[in-house]
Design a protein around this motif. Sequence first.
Motif, PDB file in Angstrom:
ATOM      1  N   ALA A 109      12.525  12.816  -2.803  1.00  0.00           N
ATOM      2  CA  ALA A 109      12.940  11.962  -1.725  1.00  0.00           C
ATOM      3  C   ALA A 109      11.846  12.021  -0.270  1.00  0.00           C
ATOM      4  CB  ALA A 109      14.318  12.287  -1.102  1.00  0.00           C
ATOM      5  N   CYS A 110      11.626  13.373  -0.166  1.00  0.00           N
ATOM      6  CA  CYS A 110      10.781  14.052   0.853  1.00  0.00           C
ATOM      7  C   CYS A 110       9.613  13.407   0.768  1.00  0.00           C
ATOM      8  CB  CYS A 110      10.867  15.304   1.115  1.00  0.00           C
ATOM      9  SG  CYS A 110      12.392  15.959   1.654  1.00  0.00           S
ATOM     10  N   SER A 111       8.938  13.557  -0.523  1.00  0.00           N
ATOM     11  CA  SER A 111       7.522  12.835  -0.732  1.00  0.00           C
ATOM     12  C   SER A 111       7.506  11.435  -0.585  1.00  0.00           C
ATOM     13  CB  SER A 111       7.240  13.296  -2.304  1.00  0.00           C
ATOM     14  OG  SER A 111       6.873  14.564  -2.457  1.00  0.00           O
ATOM     15  N   TYR A 112       8.535  10.643  -1.125  1.00  0.00           N
ATOM     16  CA  TYR A 112       8.469   9.122  -0.832  1.00  0.00           C
ATOM     17  C   TYR A 112       8.600   8.925   0.724  1.00  0.00           C
ATOM     18  CZ  TYR A 112      10.326   4.644  -2.035  1.00  0.00           C
ATOM     19  OH  TYR A 112      10.424   3.226  -2.019  1.00  0.00           O
ATOM     20  N   THR A 113       9.442   9.499   1.353  1.00  0.00           N
ATOM     21  CA  THR A 113       9.363   9.326   2.844  1.00  0.00           C
ATOM     22  C   THR A 113       8.096   9.611   3.456  1.00  0.00           C
ATOM     23  OG1 THR A 113      11.768   9.701   2.646  1.00  0.00           O
ATOM     24  CG2 THR A 113      10.892   9.708   5.034  1.00  0.00           C
ATOM     25  N   TYR A 114       7.450  10.741   3.037  1.00  0.00           N
ATOM     26  CA  TYR A 114       6.187  11.065   3.876  1.00  0.00           C
ATOM     27  C   TYR A 114       5.164  10.190   3.266  1.00  0.00           C
ATOM     28  CZ  TYR A 114       2.106  13.631   4.537  1.00  0.00           C
ATOM     29  OH  TYR A 114       0.755  14.043   5.191  1.00  0.00           O
ATOM     30  N   GLU A 115       5.203   9.622   1.993  1.00  0.00           N
ATOM     31  CA  GLU A 115       4.022   8.508   1.725  1.00  0.00           C
ATOM     32  C   GLU A 115       4.317   7.444   2.478  1.00  0.00           C
ATOM     33  OE1 GLU A 115       4.022   8.045  -2.741  1.00  0.00           O
ATOM     34  OE2 GLU A 115       3.183  10.166  -2.739  1.00  0.00           O
ATOM     35  N   SER A 116       5.543   6.747   2.867  1.00  0.00           N
ATOM     36  CA  SER A 116       5.743   5.913   3.498  1.00  0.00           C
ATOM     37  C   SER A 116       5.317   5.964   5.045  1.00  0.00           C
ATOM     38  CB  SER A 116       7.215   5.489   3.748  1.00  0.00           C
ATOM     39  OG  SER A 116       7.927   5.012   2.431  1.00  0.00           O
ATOM     40  N   GLU A 176       2.897   8.242   6.042  1.00  0.00           N
ATOM     41  CA  GLU A 176       1.409   8.296   5.771  1.00  0.00           C
ATOM     42  C   GLU A 176       0.683   7.022   5.541  1.00  0.00           C
ATOM     43  OE1 GLU A 176      -1.400  11.529   3.601  1.00  0.00           O
ATOM     44  OE2 GLU A 176       0.030  10.515   2.393  1.00  0.00           O
ATOM     45  N   PHE A 177       1.194   6.057   4.862  1.00  0.00           N
ATOM     46  CA  PHE A 177       0.774   4.729   4.625  1.00  0.00           C
ATOM     47  C   PHE A 177       1.016   3.451   5.652  1.00  0.00           C
ATOM     48  CE2 PHE A 177       0.261   6.978   0.505  1.00  0.00           C
ATOM     49  CZ  PHE A 177      -1.235   6.868   0.644  1.00  0.00           C
ATOM     50  N   ASN A 178       1.934   4.209   6.654  1.00  0.00           N
ATOM     51  CA  ASN A 178       2.631   3.276   7.378  1.00  0.00           C
ATOM     52  C   ASN A 178       3.159   1.860   6.815  1.00  0.00           C
ATOM     53  OD1 ASN A 178       3.340   2.427  10.194  1.00  0.00           O
ATOM     54  ND2 ASN A 178       1.420   1.284  10.368  1.00  0.00           N
ATOM     55  N   ASP A 179       3.942   2.185   5.775  1.00  0.00           N
ATOM     56  CA  ASP A 179       4.791   1.249   4.955  1.00  0.00           C
ATOM     57  C   ASP A 179       5.840   0.480   5.947  1.00  0.00           C
ATOM     58  OD1 ASP A 179       4.067   0.716   2.653  1.00  0.00           O
ATOM     59  OD2 ASP A 179       5.433   2.126   1.633  1.00  0.00           O
ATOM     60  N   ILE A 180       5.834  -1.064   6.067  1.00  0.00           N
ATOM     61  CA  ILE A 180       6.521  -1.684   6.804  1.00  0.00           C
ATOM     62  C   ILE A 180       7.435  -2.436   5.892  1.00  0.00           C
ATOM     63  CG2 ILE A 180       6.946  -3.475   8.516  1.00  0.00           C
ATOM     64  CD1 ILE A 180       5.432  -0.930   9.416  1.00  0.00           C
ATOM     65  N   SER A 181       8.687  -2.491   6.318  1.00  0.00           N
ATOM     66  CA  SER A 181       9.808  -3.407   5.586  1.00  0.00           C
ATOM     67  C   SER A 181       9.333  -4.735   5.419  1.00  0.00           C
ATOM     68  CB  SER A 181      11.148  -3.157   5.956  1.00  0.00           C
ATOM     69  OG  SER A 181      11.135  -3.584   7.341  1.00  0.00           O
ATOM     70  N   GLN A 182       9.829  -5.386   4.090  1.00  0.00           N
ATOM     71  CA  GLN A 182       9.604  -6.648   3.841  1.00  0.00           C
ATOM     72  C   GLN A 182      10.506  -7.709   4.255  1.00  0.00           C
ATOM     73  OE1 GLN A 182       6.777  -7.723   2.255  1.00  0.00           O
ATOM     74  NE2 GLN A 182       6.246  -5.606   2.674  1.00  0.00           N
ATOM     75  N   PRO A 209      10.795  -6.377  10.728  1.00  0.00           N
ATOM     76  CA  PRO A 209       9.880  -5.456  10.361  1.00  0.00           C
ATOM     77  C   PRO A 209      10.198  -3.952  10.950  1.00  0.00           C
ATOM     78  CG  PRO A 209       9.072  -7.016  11.797  1.00  0.00           C
ATOM     79  CD  PRO A 209      10.535  -7.166  11.495  1.00  0.00           C
ATOM     80  N   MET A 210      10.029  -3.109  10.210  1.00  0.00           N
ATOM     81  CA  MET A 210      10.382  -1.543  10.594  1.00  0.00           C
ATOM     82  C   MET A 210       9.640  -0.629   9.797  1.00  0.00           C
ATOM     83  SD  MET A 210      13.832   0.677  10.776  1.00  0.00           S
ATOM     84  CE  MET A 210      14.507  -0.061  12.382  1.00  0.00           C
ATOM     85  N   PRO A 211       8.953   0.298  10.249  1.00  0.00           N
ATOM     86  CA  PRO A 211       8.638   1.364   9.519  1.00  0.00           C
ATOM     87  C   PRO A 211       9.463   2.309   8.369  1.00  0.00           C
ATOM     88  CG  PRO A 211       7.816   1.918  11.674  1.00  0.00           C
ATOM     89  CD  PRO A 211       8.727   0.834  11.702  1.00  0.00           C
ATOM     90  N   LEU A 212       9.064   2.074   7.221  1.00  0.00           N
ATOM     91  CA  LEU A 212      10.189   2.674   6.162  1.00  0.00           C
ATOM     92  C   LEU A 212      10.537   3.657   6.275  1.00  0.00           C
ATOM     93  CD1 LEU A 212       9.272   0.280   3.049  1.00  0.00           C
ATOM     94  CD2 LEU A 212      11.413   0.085   4.409  1.00  0.00           C
ATOM     95  N   TRP A 213       9.754   4.700   6.782  1.00  0.00           N
ATOM     96  CA  TRP A 213      10.139   5.939   6.788  1.00  0.00           C
ATOM     97  C   TRP A 213      11.343   6.509   7.767  1.00  0.00           C
ATOM     98  CZ3 TRP A 213      10.323   8.917  11.063  1.00  0.00           C
ATOM     99  CH2 TRP A 213       9.657   8.210  12.549  1.00  0.00           C
ATOM    100  N   ILE A 214      11.438   5.310   8.490  1.00  0.00           N
ATOM    101  CA  ILE A 214      12.455   5.660   9.540  1.00  0.00           C
ATOM    102  C   ILE A 214      14.074   5.771   8.834  1.00  0.00           C
ATOM    103  CG2 ILE A 214      13.927   4.682  11.358  1.00  0.00           C
ATOM    104  CD1 ILE A 214      11.113   4.007  12.698  1.00  0.00           C
TER     105      ILE A 214
END
Length: 178
Positions: free
Chosen positions: A106-113, A115-121, A125-130
Amino acid sequence: MLRRWLDRIYLGAGAVGAGFIVLICVLMVAQSIMRELGLRTGAINDIVAWFCAAAAFLAMAHAFKHGDFVRVTLLLEKLPPRRCRQLEVVSLAIGSVAVGYLMWAACSYTYESWEFNDISQGLLPMPLWIPQLSFALGSILLWVAVVDEFIIVLRGGVPTFVRAVEERHAKGDFSSDI
């Protein structure tokens, strides 16, 4: 002192999880009213989905410590206390490793989101890490709670979740057994 601090954290996380349930209710009612008024409500579905995850993961440690997780006690009830304690130790050791892996993932997944500035689809639109942060924090708290119980049992104590269920039964409350 550490015991009170941990118990307050579990209680606080459970309260925040309950707060998300209330927010889900408020959003669903607001969405119904907005639809009747002809207003757009699409992004509310995304928010409700994130709040559902937050409610579930943030409340897990509290639920675990209070005996609200499903436990199969059919075998444990038939065993002598010494053997029952051994099985609790083994179960909590396995649980500590399994939840530790969940926490790491869970922490790795959140960190990667992040790090890569993943945005919801979705429509919002929101950064997914939030929203994923509740997943990471909830899994950390659950791991701490499982390790906490593991240490209690290793020291010869009765698991908190067993005590909680016994206290409810002593009061005549068997509602969690249904």
